[in-house]
Write an enzyme that holds these catalytic residues in place. Structure first.
Site, PDB file in Angstrom:
ATOM      1  N   THR A 314       0.834  -1.207   0.000  1.00 53.62           N
ATOM      2  CA  THR A 314       0.000   0.000   0.000  1.00 53.62           C
ATOM      3  C   THR A 314       0.866   1.253   0.000  1.00 53.62           C
ATOM      4  O   THR A 314       0.600   2.216  -0.730  1.00 53.62           O
ATOM      5  CB  THR A 314      -0.941   0.015   1.220  1.00 53.62           C
ATOM      6  OG1 THR A 314      -1.775  -1.147   1.190  1.00 53.62           O
ATOM      7  CG2 THR A 314      -1.819   1.255   1.220  1.00 53.62           C
ATOM      8  N   TRP A 317       2.520   1.532  -3.405  1.00 56.33           N
ATOM      9  CA  TRP A 317       1.553   1.904  -4.442  1.00 56.33           C
ATOM     10  C   TRP A 317       1.403   3.425  -4.515  1.00 56.33           C
ATOM     11  O   TRP A 317       1.261   3.988  -5.592  1.00 56.33           O
ATOM     12  CB  TRP A 317       0.198   1.266  -4.148  1.00 56.33           C
ATOM     13  CG  TRP A 317      -0.857   1.599  -5.169  1.00 56.33           C
ATOM     14  CD1 TRP A 317      -1.108   0.932  -6.327  1.00 56.33           C
ATOM     15  CD2 TRP A 317      -1.794   2.679  -5.121  1.00 56.33           C
ATOM     16  NE1 TRP A 317      -2.143   1.527  -7.009  1.00 56.33           N
ATOM     17  CE2 TRP A 317      -2.580   2.603  -6.287  1.00 56.33           C
ATOM     18  CE3 TRP A 317      -2.050   3.703  -4.214  1.00 56.33           C
ATOM     19  CZ2 TRP A 317      -3.610   3.508  -6.570  1.00 56.33           C
ATOM     20  CZ3 TRP A 317      -3.062   4.612  -4.490  1.00 56.33           C
ATOM     21  CH2 TRP A 317      -3.828   4.514  -5.646  1.00 56.33           C
ATOM     22  N   HIS A 318       1.470   4.076  -3.357  1.00 53.29           N
ATOM     23  CA  HIS A 318       1.298   5.527  -3.335  1.00 53.29           C
ATOM     24  C   HIS A 318       2.517   6.275  -3.858  1.00 53.29           C
ATOM     25  O   HIS A 318       2.386   7.419  -4.294  1.00 53.29           O
ATOM     26  CB  HIS A 318       0.969   6.000  -1.914  1.00 53.29           C
ATOM     27  CG  HIS A 318      -0.461   5.760  -1.535  1.00 53.29           C
ATOM     28  ND1 HIS A 318      -0.891   4.579  -0.982  1.00 53.29           N
ATOM     29  CD2 HIS A 318      -1.561   6.553  -1.636  1.00 53.29           C
ATOM     30  CE1 HIS A 318      -2.196   4.655  -0.752  1.00 53.29           C
ATOM     31  NE2 HIS A 318      -2.624   5.832  -1.148  1.00 53.29           N
ATOM     32  N   GLY A 319       3.672   5.681  -3.820  1.00 56.39           N
ATOM     33  CA  GLY A 319       4.832   6.390  -4.341  1.00 56.39           C
ATOM     34  C   GLY A 319       6.136   5.650  -4.109  1.00 56.39           C
ATOM     35  O   GLY A 319       6.269   4.848  -3.174  1.00 56.39           O
ATOM     36  N   PHE A 473       0.295   9.734  -8.055  1.00 53.91           N
ATOM     37  CA  PHE A 473       0.377   8.326  -7.667  1.00 53.91           C
ATOM     38  C   PHE A 473      -0.084   7.413  -8.792  1.00 53.91           C
ATOM     39  O   PHE A 473       0.029   6.225  -8.686  1.00 53.91           O
ATOM     40  CB  PHE A 473      -0.472   8.064  -6.423  1.00 53.91           C
ATOM     41  CG  PHE A 473      -0.167   8.986  -5.276  1.00 53.91           C
ATOM     42  CD1 PHE A 473       1.136   9.326  -4.984  1.00 53.91           C
ATOM     43  CD2 PHE A 473      -1.175   9.552  -4.525  1.00 53.91           C
ATOM     44  CE1 PHE A 473       1.440  10.192  -3.945  1.00 53.91           C
ATOM     45  CE2 PHE A 473      -0.883  10.418  -3.481  1.00 53.91           C
ATOM     46  CZ  PHE A 473       0.415  10.733  -3.193  1.00 53.91           C
TER      47      PHE A 473
END
Length: 473
Positions: A314, A317-319, A473
């Site tokens: 998670t 996934w955001h960066g 993102f």
């Protein structure tokens, strides 16, 4: 093209609606075709170079679904190869530079690639993966018509920032839906509320957050708290505003999209927060990562492993940054703590204390999320705990409170379910005596939406629009 741009509001959207509704409703495939063409034009607006990669991802999902259907020979191999291609493309574009930088920091002489991140790749890759997984598991049949799967992937309201949609939820509406004036009106109202969240609140609060995070040696305890709270509110209004606009647009075209937020800042625990924030992403990781790893139906040690794996992914996934990795692990540890250690103790606390507990942890987490480096995150968190280079108070703190007083006053009720409370109260009054309460219930949201549209248009014409935070993102 952003939803809050003048080109979209007064050019693209009106023309798209006109072309769509000029076709009679009985020409369902024709209306789908209009949406598909508009969606591809919308995506190509950011650069024609984006289209080949996007179309390739759609072809992989479509062809992979046809060949990976249960009972097909080599189905498992095709499914694995399709997943590898999709996740590989996501990894190359999003993480190759991050990997190169870290290998170079370890002393290895490797090139550090600098690749432009294709808009929306994190979202459309996840939709393609969910489609393939659902087909492989027999949850849905494969889509034979490429145009329908392409519209599912390209539908412009949710293409760039979600919500992340399941094909099983979307496909039935492609063949059979009934648009109505009531739906168009409700969708337009929802869109205007989202526009106001973004333009009138998120962008203003972003100026405060940017100032605090860039203050350096001027950072004080008060400025750190003001900046962190401003970002906590900015991110919510920015992302939930986009979702409101996306859901509203979907409803205007008769294609319902799932909700993505449910007043997350009224949560009383970290677990409850993630049941209310970015709901479709949490659901995606639960169904396609956590449960396949074993979920809760295994030993405690494996449960811990599963949770850490989900939250590591998670964060990534955001960066592609160590701050996002740490942010993901931060929530993994919090959720494990609430599940196995102090969760029962929380239940004995008064609701106000549980709410304060959750807000503080959420706010600290957003500092990690916002900071550009681990050093900046440490500086902000230290200042919030009293160790600030500039002392306790500064004139800059007072400036941000005075100059943005309207935004502060509007942001707090806007982040709470005031609309639900007010609608419930008006509904009771309407049932009791009708009259003015009924008129307020019907016309109040419409008039407020028009006011928000006008104010947002004035703000957009008088200043430069900021991109949505989740575009990165």
């Amino acid at each position: 093209m952003a939803f809050h741009s003048i080109a979209f509001l007064f050019g693209f959207l009106p023309l798209c609606l006109l072309a769509y509704y000029l076709l009679p409703a009985r020409f369902r495939e024709g209306r789908n075709g209009v949406l598909l063409v508009c969606s591809l034009l919308f995506y190509a607006w950011g650069g024609l170079w984006l289209l080949p990669l996007f179309l390739a991802a759609c072809l992989i999902a479509w062809g992979g679904g046809l060949l990976a259907e249960p009972g097909k020979p080599w189905g498992e191999a095709v499914f694995a190869a399709s997943l590898a291609l999709l996740t590989g493309a996501l990894a190359v574009f999003k993480y190759a530079g991050f990997l190169g930088e870290n290998l170079k920091a370890l002393g290895l002489d490797v090139p550090v690639p600098s690749l432009a991140l294709p808009a929306g790749i994190s979202f459309f890759a996840f939709q393609a993966i969910s489609y393939l997984a659902d087909v492989r598991r027999g949850v849905i049949p494969p889509e034979r018509r490429f145009s329908r799967l392409l519209l599912y992937m390209a539908f412009f309201p949710q293409l760039l920032q979600g919500p992340i949609v399941r094909y099983g939820e979307f496909a039935s509406c492609l063949a059979d839906r009934r648009e109505s004036l009531a739906d168009i009106s409700a969708g337009a109202v929802r869109f205007c509320f989202g526009l106001g969240k973004k333009v009138l609140l998120a962008d203003a609060l972003g100026s405060i957050a940017n100032g605090a995070y860039a203050s350096g040696d001027r950072l004080t305890v008060s400025l750190a708290w003001i900046g962190s709270i401003a970002y906590t509110l900015q991110l919510y209004f920015d992302f939930s505003g986009y979702t409101d606009m996306a859901v509203g647009l979907g409803r205007m075209f008769g294609l319902p999209l799932p909700e993505n937020f449910h007043y997350p800042y009224i949560a009383q625990s970290a677990g409850e927060f993630w049941r209310r924030w970015h709901i479709t992403l949490s659901r995606w990781f639960r169904d396609y990562v956590y449960i396949p790893l074993g979920g809760n139906r295994c030993s405690r040690g494996r449960q811990v492993r599963n949770l850490l794996a989900v939250w590591l992914l998670t964060g990534l996934w955001h960066g592609a940054s160590w701050t996002f990795v740490l942010w993901g692990l931060y929530y993994g540890v919090l959720l494990m703590g609430e599940r196995y250690l102090w969760g029962r103790g929380l239940e004995w606390l008064p609701g106000a204390l549980r709410h304060l507990y959750a807000l503080l942890l959420i706010n600290f987490g957003w500092v990690l999320f916002r900071a550009g480096t681990l050093e900046q995150a440490a500086a902000m968190l230290s200042a919030m705990l009293g160790f600030a280079p500039g002392g306790v108070w500064s004139g800059e703190s007072g400036y941000y409170l005075r100059q943005y007083a309207w935004e502060w006053l509007a942001a707090v009720p806007a982040a709470l379910p005031v609309k639900i409370w007010l609608s419930g109260w008006l509904e009771k009054q309407r049932e009791a005596d009708g009259g003015l309460s009924g008129a307020a219930l019907i016309w109040g949201p419409k008039l407020l939406a028009l006011a928000l549209l006008g104010l947002s248009a004035v703000r957009l014409l008088s200043s430069t629009a900021r991109s949505f935070l989740y575009f990165q993102f």
